[in-house]
Design a protein around this motif. Structure first.
Motif, PDB file in Angstrom:
ATOM      1  N   PHE A 248      13.088 -12.713   3.420  1.00 14.62           N
ATOM      2  CA  PHE A 248      13.926 -11.855   2.587  1.00 14.62           C
ATOM      3  C   PHE A 248      13.323 -10.467   2.446  1.00 14.62           C
ATOM      4  O   PHE A 248      14.047  -9.476   2.473  1.00 14.62           O
ATOM      5  CB  PHE A 248      14.141 -12.474   1.196  1.00 14.62           C
ATOM      6  CG  PHE A 248      14.871 -11.526   0.285  1.00 14.62           C
ATOM      7  CD1 PHE A 248      16.240 -11.355   0.403  1.00 14.62           C
ATOM      8  CD2 PHE A 248      14.182 -10.766  -0.663  1.00 14.62           C
ATOM      9  CE1 PHE A 248      16.921 -10.443  -0.408  1.00 14.62           C
ATOM     10  CE2 PHE A 248      14.856  -9.868  -1.472  1.00 14.62           C
ATOM     11  CZ  PHE A 248      16.232  -9.710  -1.348  1.00 14.62           C
ATOM     12  N   GLU A 249      12.013 -10.375   2.294  1.00 12.30           N
ATOM     13  CA  GLU A 249      11.373  -9.068   2.104  1.00 12.30           C
ATOM     14  C   GLU A 249      11.649  -8.149   3.295  1.00 12.30           C
ATOM     15  O   GLU A 249      11.914  -6.966   3.120  1.00 12.30           O
ATOM     16  CB  GLU A 249       9.863  -9.219   1.895  1.00 12.30           C
ATOM     17  CG  GLU A 249       9.475  -9.894   0.609  1.00 12.30           C
ATOM     18  CD  GLU A 249       9.666 -11.416   0.600  1.00 12.30           C
ATOM     19  OE1 GLU A 249       9.812 -12.033   1.687  1.00 12.30           O
ATOM     20  OE2 GLU A 249       9.712 -11.989  -0.497  1.00 12.30           O
TER      21      GLU A 249
ATOM     22  N   SER B  60      15.430  -7.245   3.218  1.00 10.41           N
ATOM     23  CA  SER B  60      15.699  -6.315   2.125  1.00 10.41           C
ATOM     24  C   SER B  60      15.226  -4.901   2.480  1.00 10.41           C
ATOM     25  O   SER B  60      15.940  -3.921   2.260  1.00 10.41           O
ATOM     26  CB  SER B  60      15.005  -6.806   0.850  1.00 10.41           C
ATOM     27  OG  SER B  60      15.181  -5.903  -0.195  1.00 10.41           O
TER      28      SER B  60
ATOM     29  N   TYR C 242      17.589  -3.523   5.294  1.00  7.97           N
ATOM     30  CA  TYR C 242      18.943  -3.273   4.784  1.00  7.97           C
ATOM     31  C   TYR C 242      18.943  -2.050   3.869  1.00  7.97           C
ATOM     32  O   TYR C 242      19.796  -1.177   4.000  1.00  7.97           O
ATOM     33  CB  TYR C 242      19.471  -4.501   4.046  1.00  7.97           C
ATOM     34  CG  TYR C 242      20.901  -4.348   3.611  1.00  7.97           C
ATOM     35  CD1 TYR C 242      21.938  -4.735   4.446  1.00  7.97           C
ATOM     36  CD2 TYR C 242      21.228  -3.791   2.382  1.00  7.97           C
ATOM     37  CE1 TYR C 242      23.265  -4.583   4.075  1.00  7.97           C
ATOM     38  CE2 TYR C 242      22.559  -3.624   1.993  1.00  7.97           C
ATOM     39  CZ  TYR C 242      23.565  -4.027   2.848  1.00  7.97           C
ATOM     40  OH  TYR C 242      24.870  -3.868   2.476  1.00  7.97           O
ATOM     41  N   SER C 243      17.986  -1.985   2.960  1.00  9.47           N
ATOM     42  CA  SER C 243      17.909  -0.852   2.026  1.00  9.47           C
ATOM     43  C   SER C 243      17.719   0.463   2.778  1.00  9.47           C
ATOM     44  O   SER C 243      18.367   1.470   2.469  1.00  9.47           O
ATOM     45  CB  SER C 243      16.772  -1.048   1.031  1.00  9.47           C
ATOM     46  OG  SER C 243      17.005  -2.177   0.235  1.00  9.47           O
TER      47      SER C 243
ATOM     48  N   THR D 115      24.341  -1.837  -2.638  1.00 11.64           N
ATOM     49  CA  THR D 115      23.177  -2.369  -1.937  1.00 11.64           C
ATOM     50  C   THR D 115      22.445  -3.376  -2.811  1.00 11.64           C
ATOM     51  O   THR D 115      22.105  -4.477  -2.359  1.00 11.64           O
ATOM     52  CB  THR D 115      22.228  -1.223  -1.520  1.00 11.64           C
ATOM     53  OG1 THR D 115      22.918  -0.373  -0.606  1.00 11.64           O
ATOM     54  CG2 THR D 115      20.960  -1.740  -0.888  1.00 11.64           C
ATOM     55  N   GLU D 116      22.199  -3.022  -4.066  1.00 12.92           N
ATOM     56  CA  GLU D 116      21.485  -3.922  -4.971  1.00 12.92           C
ATOM     57  C   GLU D 116      22.254  -5.217  -5.200  1.00 12.92           C
ATOM     58  O   GLU D 116      21.662  -6.304  -5.214  1.00 12.92           O
ATOM     59  CB  GLU D 116      21.207  -3.222  -6.300  1.00 12.92           C
ATOM     60  CG  GLU D 116      20.153  -2.141  -6.192  1.00 12.92           C
ATOM     61  CD  GLU D 116      19.993  -1.328  -7.474  1.00 12.92           C
ATOM     62  OE1 GLU D 116      20.603  -1.686  -8.499  1.00 12.92           O
ATOM     63  OE2 GLU D 116      19.254  -0.331  -7.425  1.00 12.92           O
TER      64      GLU D 116
ATOM     65  N   LEU E  20      22.015  -7.369  -1.996  1.00  7.62           N
ATOM     66  CA  LEU E  20      20.685  -7.966  -1.840  1.00  7.62           C
ATOM     67  C   LEU E  20      20.428  -9.049  -2.880  1.00  7.62           C
ATOM     68  O   LEU E  20      19.751 -10.035  -2.590  1.00  7.62           O
ATOM     69  CB  LEU E  20      19.604  -6.879  -1.886  1.00  7.62           C
ATOM     70  CG  LEU E  20      19.574  -5.971  -0.660  1.00  7.62           C
ATOM     71  CD1 LEU E  20      18.551  -4.862  -0.856  1.00  7.62           C
ATOM     72  CD2 LEU E  20      19.289  -6.764   0.612  1.00  7.62           C
ATOM     73  N   HIS E  21      20.979  -8.899  -4.069  1.00  9.17           N
ATOM     74  CA  HIS E  21      20.848  -9.940  -5.095  1.00  9.17           C
ATOM     75  C   HIS E  21      21.497 -11.242  -4.598  1.00  9.17           C
ATOM     76  O   HIS E  21      20.909 -12.322  -4.707  1.00  9.17           O
ATOM     77  CB  HIS E  21      21.488  -9.485  -6.411  1.00  9.17           C
ATOM     78  CG  HIS E  21      21.497 -10.536  -7.468  1.00  9.17           C
ATOM     79  ND1 HIS E  21      20.378 -10.857  -8.196  1.00  9.17           N
ATOM     80  CD2 HIS E  21      22.477 -11.362  -7.885  1.00  9.17           C
ATOM     81  CE1 HIS E  21      20.676 -11.840  -9.029  1.00  9.17           C
ATOM     82  NE2 HIS E  21      21.949 -12.160  -8.860  1.00  9.17           N
TER      83      HIS E  21
ATOM     84  N   ILE F 131      22.107 -12.096  -1.470  1.00  9.55           N
ATOM     85  CA  ILE F 131      21.344 -12.596  -0.320  1.00  9.55           C
ATOM     86  C   ILE F 131      20.070 -13.289  -0.793  1.00  9.55           C
ATOM     87  O   ILE F 131      19.686 -14.335  -0.273  1.00  9.55           O
ATOM     88  CB  ILE F 131      21.007 -11.449   0.662  1.00  9.55           C
ATOM     89  CG1 ILE F 131      22.285 -10.911   1.308  1.00  9.55           C
ATOM     90  CG2 ILE F 131      20.010 -11.904   1.722  1.00  9.55           C
ATOM     91  CD1 ILE F 131      22.996 -11.867   2.239  1.00  9.55           C
ATOM     92  N   LYS F 132      19.409 -12.734  -1.809  1.00 10.34           N
ATOM     93  CA  LYS F 132      18.176 -13.342  -2.314  1.00 10.34           C
ATOM     94  C   LYS F 132      18.460 -14.731  -2.885  1.00 10.34           C
ATOM     95  O   LYS F 132      17.672 -15.661  -2.684  1.00 10.34           O
ATOM     96  CB  LYS F 132      17.512 -12.464  -3.368  1.00 10.34           C
ATOM     97  CG  LYS F 132      16.222 -13.098  -3.907  1.00 10.34           C
ATOM     98  CD  LYS F 132      15.279 -12.097  -4.438  1.00 10.34           C
ATOM     99  CE  LYS F 132      13.974 -12.628  -4.968  1.00 10.34           C
ATOM    100  NZ  LYS F 132      13.531 -13.929  -4.567  1.00 10.34           N
TER     101      LYS F 132
ATOM    102  N   VAL G 167      16.180 -15.461   5.133  1.00 16.82           N
ATOM    103  CA  VAL G 167      17.573 -15.057   5.250  1.00 16.82           C
ATOM    104  C   VAL G 167      18.092 -15.557   6.606  1.00 16.82           C
ATOM    105  O   VAL G 167      17.448 -15.354   7.626  1.00 16.82           O
ATOM    106  CB  VAL G 167      17.726 -13.522   5.171  1.00 16.82           C
ATOM    107  CG1 VAL G 167      19.159 -13.095   5.432  1.00 16.82           C
ATOM    108  CG2 VAL G 167      17.228 -13.010   3.833  1.00 16.82           C
TER     109      VAL G 167
END
Length: 79
Positions: free
Chosen positions: A34-35, A38, A41-42, A56-57, A60-61, A63-64, A74
């Motif tokens: 995920f890191e 993230s 993607y960011s 975006t946030e 990602l939330h 997806i996390k 992921v």
């Protein structure tokens, strides 16, 4: 006439990144941490300029939450 969709373009790029960066065998789930997802993607969303920080946030939330069910990894199917 086709309309350019920044989110679809970004997700296509992320799919390719997962396929390139994964340690899964060819044809596998193409998992990445995920890191890593993230960060990429960011970064890509920020240089695209069409996708808001809030979007975006939120993405990602979600997806996390999925990644947490898969030991922090992921999978392409998550998005």
């Amino acid at each position: 006439i086709s309309c350019w969709n920044p989110l679809q373009s970004l997700l296509s790029s992320m799919k390719q990144a997962c396929e390139i960066l994964t340690r899964d065998p060819e044809g596998g789930a193409a998992r990445i941490p995920f890191e890593t997802f993230s960060f990429l993607y960011s970064y890509l969303a920020s240089i695209d300029g069409e996708i808001s920080e809030t979007e975006t946030e939120a993405f990602l939330h979600d997806i996390k939450e999925q990644a947490d069910k898969h030991y922090g990894m992921v999978l392409i199917r998550h998005f």
